[in-house]
Design an enzyme around this catalytic site. Structure first.
Site, PDB file in Angstrom:
ATOM      1  N   THR A 140       0.871  -1.169   0.000  1.00 33.02           N
ATOM      2  CA  THR A 140       0.000   0.000   0.000  1.00 33.02           C
ATOM      3  C   THR A 140       0.910   1.220   0.000  1.00 33.02           C
ATOM      4  OG1 THR A 140      -1.796  -1.107   1.157  1.00 33.02           O
ATOM      5  CG2 THR A 140      -1.742   1.294   1.269  1.00 33.02           C
TER       6      THR A 140
ATOM      7  N   LYS B  69      -7.209   1.783  -3.085  1.00 29.07           N
ATOM      8  CA  LYS B  69      -6.888   1.401  -1.704  1.00 29.07           C
ATOM      9  C   LYS B  69      -7.088   2.588  -0.762  1.00 29.07           C
ATOM     10  CE  LYS B  69      -5.532  -1.181   1.703  1.00 29.07           C
ATOM     11  NZ  LYS B  69      -4.254  -1.898   1.787  1.00 29.07           N
TER      12      LYS B  69
END
Length: 294
Positions: free
Chosen positions: A96, A171
């Protein structure tokens, strides 16, 4: 296929294991070499001393590290994977990270003759262990199609959302939604306790209606029991929310609730909860409630 996996943290370790169990020829690299040796002892496969050595001769290289800086080091560093990627190969990044680094790495990969897909995941450690992750992807359609087939052993749902960076942007959206939901639950369950309601009974009712969520289904019992070692750590959530808030500033988008929840997580860290899971917002909420009663 011949694949490598860079980064054997709580997510990468089981994900790489799924690839090996699916029959792929897997080489792993981890900054802590003892963790790589442990993985090899459990699953077989091979270990490599550097990301470049891990990537050498591989068809696909997967990666799951912590931050933009870690990702840049294992890709573009002197011993980074990009120094050894084969032309026509594919680099799939499960970290991420920011959308900007995803675009940067995609452009660099294209210059060097291989493809790049940003593919951050959602589902936590349990999702990684059980092979039930949601994967949000950005990149070329043919590159994504190649990645999708190989990621299948640890995937519940995968989707290409657009060009490079789209996975990371998605995300961010995911983490914004989670932050708001967990804070809402913390407030609701604090009110329940103050009012003397039976938390399990109330949850049984409201979870059958519009209030239902993954967080309600998976975190109410542990929150009520004061157990906060069952999911994604606060320090990593703050990292993710920081990325989202920075992207929002670039886009001219106001995220007032996200900004407030990020500060609430900072308070949780000050309470000693840096490694508690994200549902520990409830600790802060309860501390505030009890303080207000004095």
């Amino acid at each position: 296929m011949k694949v490598a996996f860079i980064g054997l943290g709580v997510m990468g370790y089981p994900m790489a294991g799924h690839l090996k169990k699916a029959g792929h020829d897997v080489t792993v690299y981890n900054r802590n070499s003892e963790k790589a040796k442990q993985w090899k002892a459990e699953y077989g496969g091979e270990t490599a001393p550097t990301p470049a050595e891990a990537a050498k001769g591989q068809e696909i290289v997967f990666c799951c590290v912590g931050r933009d800086s870690d990702l840049r080091e294992v890709t573009l560093g002197g011993q980074g994977a990009f120094q050894a990627m084969a032309k026509g190969g594919l680099f799939v990044d499960h970290t991420t990270a920011s959308a900007s680094i995803a675009r940067e790495l995609a452009a660099e990969a294209e210059k060097r003759g291989f493809d790049f897909v940003d593919a951050p995941v959602s589902g936590g450690q349990a999702g990684a262990v059980n092979g039930k992750l949601g994967i949000m992807c950005g990149g070329k359609e043919d590159a994504y199609a190649k990645a999708e087939a190989v990621m299948a052993p640890y995937t519940k749902m995968a989707k290409r959302l657009g060009p490079p960076g789209s996975g990371q942007l998605t995300k961010m959206v995911n983490q914004i939604c989670i932050a708001g939901i967990v804070q809402g639950m913390s407030e609701a369950y604090s009110l329940m306790r103050a009012a003397g309601l039976d938390i399990e009974a109330v949850t049984d009712v409201i979870s059958k209606g519009a209030a239902q969520s993954w967080q309600m289904e998976n975190r109410v019992k542990t929150m009520n029991a004061g157990q906060y070692e069952h999911g994604f750590a606060v320090e990593w959530m703050r990292k993710d929310l920081g990325i989202a808030l920075e992207e929002a500033r670039k886009q001219g988008v106001s995220l007032p609730i996200t900004a407030v929840v990020d500060q609430f997580y900072a308070e949780v860290e000050n309470l000693g909860g840096k490694r508690w899971d994200t549902s520990s917002l409830f600790v802060r909420q309860e501390a505030a409630r009890k303080g207000n009663k004095k």
